[in-house]
Design a protein around this motif. Structure first.
Motif, PDB file in Angstrom:
ATOM      1  N   PRO A  76       0.800  -1.194  -0.033  1.00 33.31           N
ATOM      2  CA  PRO A  76      -0.092  -0.223  -0.160  1.00 33.31           C
ATOM      3  C   PRO A  76       0.996   1.245  -0.172  1.00 33.31           C
ATOM      4  O   PRO A  76       0.287   2.458  -0.501  1.00 33.31           O
ATOM      5  CB  PRO A  76      -0.900  -0.114   1.248  1.00 33.31           C
ATOM      6  CG  PRO A  76      -1.078  -1.569   1.456  1.00 33.31           C
ATOM      7  CD  PRO A  76       0.370  -2.032   0.920  1.00 33.31           C
ATOM      8  N   THR A  77       2.182   1.219   0.276  1.00 34.80           N
ATOM      9  CA  THR A  77       2.995   2.472   0.245  1.00 34.80           C
ATOM     10  C   THR A  77       3.625   2.478  -0.951  1.00 34.80           C
ATOM     11  O   THR A  77       4.528   3.169  -1.152  1.00 34.80           O
ATOM     12  CB  THR A  77       4.127   2.335   1.732  1.00 34.80           C
ATOM     13  OG1 THR A  77       4.654   0.973   1.356  1.00 34.80           O
ATOM     14  CG2 THR A  77       3.511   2.455   2.903  1.00 34.80           C
ATOM     15  N   MET A  78       3.312   1.555  -1.855  1.00 35.61           N
ATOM     16  CA  MET A  78       3.860   1.505  -3.425  1.00 35.61           C
ATOM     17  C   MET A  78       5.157   1.094  -3.474  1.00 35.61           C
ATOM     18  O   MET A  78       5.966   1.435  -4.505  1.00 35.61           O
ATOM     19  CB  MET A  78       3.780   3.213  -3.989  1.00 35.61           C
ATOM     20  CG  MET A  78       2.387   3.781  -3.668  1.00 35.61           C
ATOM     21  SD  MET A  78       1.122   2.789  -4.746  1.00 35.61           S
ATOM     22  CE  MET A  78       1.498   2.980  -6.281  1.00 35.61           C
ATOM     23  N   ASP A 134       0.514   2.320 -14.718  1.00 39.32           N
ATOM     24  CA  ASP A 134      -0.146   1.152 -15.160  1.00 39.32           C
ATOM     25  C   ASP A 134       0.922  -0.072 -15.044  1.00 39.32           C
ATOM     26  O   ASP A 134       0.636  -1.280 -15.398  1.00 39.32           O
ATOM     27  CB  ASP A 134      -0.355   1.283 -16.812  1.00 39.32           C
ATOM     28  CG  ASP A 134      -1.487   2.413 -16.958  1.00 39.32           C
ATOM     29  OD1 ASP A 134      -2.012   2.766 -15.878  1.00 39.32           O
ATOM     30  OD2 ASP A 134      -1.315   2.571 -18.032  1.00 39.32           O
ATOM     31  N   CYS A 135       1.979   0.171 -14.548  1.00 39.69           N
ATOM     32  CA  CYS A 135       3.037  -1.020 -14.766  1.00 39.69           C
ATOM     33  C   CYS A 135       3.271  -1.829 -13.380  1.00 39.69           C
ATOM     34  O   CYS A 135       3.932  -2.423 -13.102  1.00 39.69           O
ATOM     35  CB  CYS A 135       4.455  -0.494 -14.969  1.00 39.69           C
ATOM     36  SG  CYS A 135       5.280   0.653 -13.692  1.00 39.69           S
ATOM     37  N   ALA A 136       2.370  -1.543 -12.264  1.00 38.82           N
ATOM     38  CA  ALA A 136       2.394  -2.090 -10.979  1.00 38.82           C
ATOM     39  C   ALA A 136       0.855  -2.292 -10.672  1.00 38.82           C
ATOM     40  O   ALA A 136       0.044  -1.598 -11.140  1.00 38.82           O
ATOM     41  CB  ALA A 136       3.243  -1.283 -10.057  1.00 38.82           C
ATOM     42  N   ALA A 137       0.653  -3.120  -9.564  1.00 36.47           N
ATOM     43  CA  ALA A 137      -0.663  -3.399  -9.171  1.00 36.47           C
ATOM     44  C   ALA A 137      -0.499  -3.501  -7.535  1.00 36.47           C
ATOM     45  O   ALA A 137       0.397  -4.052  -6.997  1.00 36.47           O
ATOM     46  CB  ALA A 137      -1.392  -4.734  -9.506  1.00 36.47           C
ATOM     47  N   VAL A 138      -1.429  -2.726  -6.890  1.00 41.58           N
ATOM     48  CA  VAL A 138      -1.497  -2.603  -5.327  1.00 41.58           C
ATOM     49  C   VAL A 138      -1.991  -3.784  -5.003  1.00 41.58           C
ATOM     50  O   VAL A 138      -2.955  -4.318  -5.271  1.00 41.58           O
ATOM     51  CB  VAL A 138      -2.135  -1.452  -4.915  1.00 41.58           C
ATOM     52  CG1 VAL A 138      -1.945  -1.358  -3.383  1.00 41.58           C
ATOM     53  CG2 VAL A 138      -1.564  -0.044  -5.510  1.00 41.58           C
ATOM     54  N   GLN A 139      -1.155  -4.456  -3.873  1.00 41.82           N
ATOM     55  CA  GLN A 139      -1.771  -5.687  -3.296  1.00 41.82           C
ATOM     56  C   GLN A 139      -3.292  -5.412  -2.743  1.00 41.82           C
ATOM     57  O   GLN A 139      -3.671  -4.401  -2.296  1.00 41.82           O
ATOM     58  CB  GLN A 139      -0.989  -6.161  -2.059  1.00 41.82           C
ATOM     59  CG  GLN A 139       0.187  -6.793  -2.362  1.00 41.82           C
ATOM     60  CD  GLN A 139       0.769  -6.951  -1.095  1.00 41.82           C
ATOM     61  OE1 GLN A 139       1.087  -6.474  -0.253  1.00 41.82           O
ATOM     62  NE2 GLN A 139       1.265  -8.434  -0.851  1.00 41.82           N
ATOM     63  N   ASP A 140      -4.179  -6.539  -2.986  1.00 48.55           N
ATOM     64  CA  ASP A 140      -5.430  -6.460  -2.503  1.00 48.55           C
ATOM     65  C   ASP A 140      -6.112  -5.146  -3.109  1.00 48.55           C
ATOM     66  O   ASP A 140      -7.500  -4.979  -2.187  1.00 48.55           O
ATOM     67  CB  ASP A 140      -5.420  -6.634  -0.969  1.00 48.55           C
ATOM     68  CG  ASP A 140      -4.847  -7.987  -0.861  1.00 48.55           C
ATOM     69  OD1 ASP A 140      -4.877  -9.056  -1.234  1.00 48.55           O
ATOM     70  OD2 ASP A 140      -4.084  -7.894   0.456  1.00 48.55           O
ATOM     71  N   THR A 141      -5.947  -4.603  -4.094  1.00 48.69           N
ATOM     72  CA  THR A 141      -6.644  -3.520  -4.356  1.00 48.69           C
ATOM     73  C   THR A 141      -6.629  -3.393  -5.971  1.00 48.69           C
ATOM     74  O   THR A 141      -6.000  -3.908  -6.730  1.00 48.69           O
ATOM     75  CB  THR A 141      -5.918  -1.931  -4.144  1.00 48.69           C
ATOM     76  OG1 THR A 141      -5.501  -2.038  -2.581  1.00 48.69           O
ATOM     77  CG2 THR A 141      -6.736  -0.958  -4.520  1.00 48.69           C
ATOM     78  N   SER A 142      -7.967  -2.811  -6.409  1.00 53.09           N
ATOM     79  CA  SER A 142      -8.023  -2.868  -7.881  1.00 53.09           C
ATOM     80  C   SER A 142      -8.224  -1.499  -8.502  1.00 53.09           C
ATOM     81  O   SER A 142      -9.385  -0.921  -7.803  1.00 53.09           O
ATOM     82  CB  SER A 142      -9.620  -3.651  -8.467  1.00 53.09           C
ATOM     83  OG  SER A 142      -9.766  -3.296  -9.636  1.00 53.09           O
ATOM     84  N   LEU A 143      -7.555  -0.890  -9.014  1.00 50.20           N
ATOM     85  CA  LEU A 143      -7.386   0.571  -9.379  1.00 50.20           C
ATOM     86  C   LEU A 143      -7.471   0.713 -10.856  1.00 50.20           C
ATOM     87  O   LEU A 143      -6.685  -0.243 -11.634  1.00 50.20           O
ATOM     88  CB  LEU A 143      -6.459   1.242  -9.151  1.00 50.20           C
ATOM     89  CG  LEU A 143      -6.233   1.443  -7.386  1.00 50.20           C
ATOM     90  CD1 LEU A 143      -5.055   1.950  -6.985  1.00 50.20           C
ATOM     91  CD2 LEU A 143      -7.507   2.321  -6.961  1.00 50.20           C
ATOM     92  N   PRO A 144      -8.498   1.611 -11.473  1.00 52.93           N
ATOM     93  CA  PRO A 144      -8.290   1.628 -12.868  1.00 52.93           C
ATOM     94  C   PRO A 144      -7.074   2.386 -13.513  1.00 52.93           C
ATOM     95  O   PRO A 144      -6.544   3.124 -12.801  1.00 52.93           O
ATOM     96  CB  PRO A 144      -9.691   2.515 -13.111  1.00 52.93           C
ATOM     97  CG  PRO A 144      -9.596   3.432 -11.908  1.00 52.93           C
ATOM     98  CD  PRO A 144      -9.375   2.286 -10.938  1.00 52.93           C
TER      99      PRO A 144
END
Length: 455
Positions: free
Chosen positions: A295-297, A310-320
């Motif tokens: 969550p701290t990126m 666009d090149c990463a995904a935050v754990q347990d989170t879905s972001l457009p």
């Protein structure tokens, strides 16, 4: 013994990378900052359609990094990254230069995804960069000029047919834009504008399916039919091959061929090759192959490395994959980098989605404000432009005195989401949609800033 390197390297000058750099400069970050991008110019991708159709100028949509970073203290390096060594904390460039880092920010975005469709990469036009916009512009103008001189109806129909693959927001915005200005271009050459054909090839039955703009689908459907040339939507049509003068697609189990000289590819994205090559296990990636971040990126196995956009995904989170998300992540990464430099703990990112904006033709759009009110047409167009131009870090749109007065008159200290529609309409009637666009944009960003301060 080598002295430790205390510098932050940012790879990628999109929204996440650029705004990380600018926020670091604004926050008086105590370490040197290097921003690396292969392009000379920042590309404001949400407004690339306006640049493409001539609604906006180059300096507004694709300004030079050197101008945006002037006086910031950020060092801009125009070069292509060859490799990233997370273990040695080193970035190597195609030029032969390399940079050691104490902290790294991965902001490479994504790349056009062709999904192994035969001939797609070779024969379809992407729409991702300034160079893409210029190439497509030249091609379309060439097609129209040839068409106006050809008597053969079948040949002329191929030249005047444009197929957009992908019914997501990019495809919808492209189709709507072409449906308005291509007929105008052709008529100016002496052609019959009704001969222009714009086809949107959609794999599913619904456009914008599963997208953040899903709530605007019905509006988009109607607006696509109101263009100068109504947009044809082929539903349940899966592209199977792209040829120089035709596209093949499968529909109801049957392979069909649509003759066209122009296929535009907006059917999704893929993970950047440099991100794919990182020494990160599959367990620490999402199903698209993007690395997971806390969550701290920060990367799970390399906490000195931050990643966003666009090149990463935050754990347990879905972001457009939108500009407003990348902008907020960039600001948070900057705050956490400064915290680490000062010996403090980084804080989790909280992204606030304040609605969606969709271009639906020349001077036309749809806006979903606060997820409770929808604006359509020219007022939405100005709100959309105002929102994005407020994000652009240049002083070219300074409506400060006017917007502060309107802020007091219309919003009066706070926004009631259920009353925002009436207020916006009143404002449009009073002072024009252009200024209201800036006003709403600034209010959105002010609310966003207030939320960040509370965290």
């Amino acid at each position: 013994m080598n002295s430790p390197i205390y510098q932050t390297v940012i790879i990628g000058g999109g929204f996440t990378g650029l705004f990380t750099a600018l926020h670091l400069a604004h926050e008086h970050y105590p370490r040197s900052v290097i921003l690396i991008d292969k392009n000379e110019r920042f590309c404001f991708k949400p407004l690339l359609y306006e640049y493409f159709d001539g609604e906006m100028d180059t300096f507004q949509v694709v300004p030079r990094f050197s101008e945006l970073l002037q006086g910031s203290g950020v060092i801009f390096v125009q070069d292509t990254v060859q490799s990233i060594d997370l273990h040695q904390k080193e970035v190597k460039l195609v030029s032969g230069n390399s940079y050691k880092y104490s902290n790294l920010v991965l902001a490479l975005g994504s790349v056009t995804g062709y999904h192994h469709i035969e001939g797609a990469k070779e024969n379809a036009f992407p729409f991702w960069t300034q160079a893409d916009a210029i190439a497509l512009d030249r091609h379309l103008r060439d097609c129209l000029q040839k068409a106006v001189q050809i008597d053969n109806i079948e040949q002329r129909r191929k030249l005047l047919t444009v197929v957009i693959v992908g019914g997501g927001p990019s495809g919808v915005e492209m189709a709507a834009t072409l449906g308005d200005f291509l007929p105008h271009w052709y008529a100016a050459l002496g052609g019959n504008s009704t001969e222009i054909r714009v086809v949107l090839l959609n794999h599913g039955q619904e456009i914008l399916e599963g997208d953040i703009n899903d709530l605007l689908r019905q509006i988009a459907e109607k607006e696509l039919q109101k263009r100068t040339v109504p947009i044809e939507i082929l539903r349940g049509a899966e592209a199977t091959a792209v040829h120089p003068h035709a596209i093949e697609y499968k529909s109801n189990g049957e392979v069909k061929t649509l003759p066209t000289y122009t296929t535009i590819w907006t059917a999704g994205t893929s993970t950047h090759p440099l991100i794919q090559d990182l020494p990160i296990t599959q367990e620490h990636r999402d199903h698209h192959g993007r690395p997971l971040v806390t969550p701290t990126m920060q990367l799970l196995d390399f906490p000195e490395v931050f990643a966003g956009g666009d090149c990463a995904a935050v754990q347990d989170t879905s972001l457009p994959p939108t500009a407003q998300v990348a902008y907020q992540q960039g600001a948070n990464i900057a705050q956490n980098l400064k915290a680490i430099a000062l010996g403090e703990d980084p804080k989790p990112t909280k992204v606030n989605i304040r609605g969606t904006l969709l271009k639906l033709g020349v001077n036309d759009a749809a806006a979903n404000l606060f997820n409770v009110f929808e604006v359509v047409g020219e007022p939405a167009h100005f709100i959309r432009q105002g929102t994005y131009l407020t994000l652009l870090p240049t002083p070219i749109h300074d409506f400060k005195a006017t917007t502060e007065w309107l802020d007091e008159e219309i919003f009066h200290h706070h926004i009631d989401p259920h009353d925002v529609g009436k207020k916006v309409v009143q404002a449009v009637e009073l002072v024009g949609a252009g200024v209201v666009g800036i006003l709403v944009a600034r209010k959105l960003l002010k609310m966003l800033g207030d939320e960040e301060k509370k965290e």
